[in-house]
Design an enzyme around this catalytic site. Structure first.
Site: not given
Length: 385
Positions: A143, A207, A223, A257
């Site tokens: 990353d 969200c 976000c 999820c």
């Protein structure tokens, strides 16, 4: 190269990765361009990357692994589970506490994974040499380079990019740290992962700031992870109330999820949440000076955003708490040395004590020279009604 020797090497790779704590290991072919590179180009062209200027600067290298390193033949992608041992959304109902994203509640995952990856890559190359496969090389990434880990993880068969754009696994759900080894070895590639999201919209609907314009698309400018971590600018007023008590990152789209029913709790001790970061009190965080901030978050990814940005996030959470007990502490931060902190203290005080905020405005504007802070004072209504 001997195909039998390469197959044996891949078996060794997978076993050694498990020994080092990686729950999933897959191999992707490094040739060709990633289709996700086109989606990234659209993302940047539409300005959805916000202030992350390093993204447009590295688009070309992200499209093709060989643009990053011409000699790469195979890419080993590993995944480490960091699943929480409790529902990370429960803290959202405790407004006097700050919600820190699960991944940031202990050691910086970059340090944990990179050390393991270096060991894995070194042993892989040594094993190849011992098997008579010649001299080879490897580079590890976690990353911090223009590597598209999530599309590569899908290509390597670890899972698929869900509608929230993160990688999903049938074995670990949403909670995955990814790392990659670029190598000159020609290992057999695994079959790509298959999209199993179906008609589910749980992540999109969860969200708080509506950051998904469509399935598989993200507008980073909306976000909360971007707003609380990536951008150094003042967080737009339109998103502050929706942030609630989220002070570093956001887990909502991951936590809801349905595939998380297969997730496991993190087994790596360095990634298990510190008790003091699971639900820290906002008043304790608002009291942090730079030295105390650095001491509290030593070895944590939170340290990278700095005290001023972190405290400004905490001020928004304090304003959203509607807890009058925070008002005196917030008012004291109107005199902080950092303009970003003073600006958010204006907004937070108005949420907690409108009468006091309006009373202080005239005097504050007489002495305030920073335009960002002044704009926050001017944005307050003329009356408390």
């Amino acid at each position: 190269m001997s195909r039998a020797a390469l197959a044996s090497l891949k078996d060794f790779l997978q076993a050694d990765a498990r020994r080092l704590g990686f729950g999933g290991t897959g191999v992707a072919d490094a040739s060709g361009n990633l289709l996700a590179g086109e989606r990234l180009a659209d993302f940047v062209a539409e300005g959805r990357h916000g202030t992350m200027g390093w993204l447009p600067e590295t688009i070309d290298r992200r499209r093709s692994p060989r643009d990053l390193w011409p000699n790469v033949r195979s890419i080993v992608v590993v995944a480490m589970n960091y699943g929480p041992d409790e529902d990370p959304l429960e803290i959202l109902d405790r407004p006097e506490r700050g919600a820190i994203s699960v991944y940031a509640r202990h050691r910086d995952y970059h340090d944990v994974i990179k050390g393991r990856l270096k060991e894995l890559a070194g042993r892989l190359i040594a094993r190849a040499r011992g098997a008579g496969l010649g001299e080879h090389d490897a580079k590890v990434f976690v990353d911090t380079a223009p590597v598209m880990e999530k599309p590569l993880g899908e290509l390597a068969g670890l899972g698929w990019q869900g509608k929230h754009t993160n990688l999903l696994s049938r074995d670990f759900g949403s909670w995955l740290f990814l790392g990659s080894i670029f190598t000159t070895l020609d290992l057999e590639a695994d079959a790509p992962g298959l999209d199993r999201c179906g008609s589910c919209r749980a992540c999109l609907d969860a969200c708080p700031t509506h950051a998904f314009p469509a399935p598989y698309q993200l507008d980073a400018r909306r976000c909360i992870s971007y707003l609380t971590i990536e951008t150094k600018a003042v967080i737009p007023r339109e998103f502050r109330t929706a942030m609630g008590n989220r002070i570093y990152g956001c887990d909502d789209c991951l936590a809801v999820c349905p595939w998380n029913k297969f997730a496991q709790d993190a087994s790596e001790a360095k990634l298990i949440a510190r008790d003091d970061l699971k639900a820290p009190r906002l008043d304790a965080l608002l009291a942090l000076d730079d030295a105390a901030f650095r001491a509290l978050f030593s070895g944590s990814p939170i340290k990278r955003i700095g005290r001023d940005k972190f405290v400004s996030n905490c001020l928004i959470a304090a304003g959203n708490s509607h807890e009058p007990e925070f008002a005196p502490q917030v008012a004291a931060l109107l005199h902080d040395a950092a303009p970003l902190v003073r600006a958010m203290a204006v907004w937070a005080l108005f949420q907690l004590d409108r009468r006091e905020a309006l009373r202080l405005r005239v005097v504050a504007l007489d002495r305030e020279t920073d335009e960002t802070v002044r704009s926050e004072w001017h944005a307050l209504p003329e009356s408390q009604d």
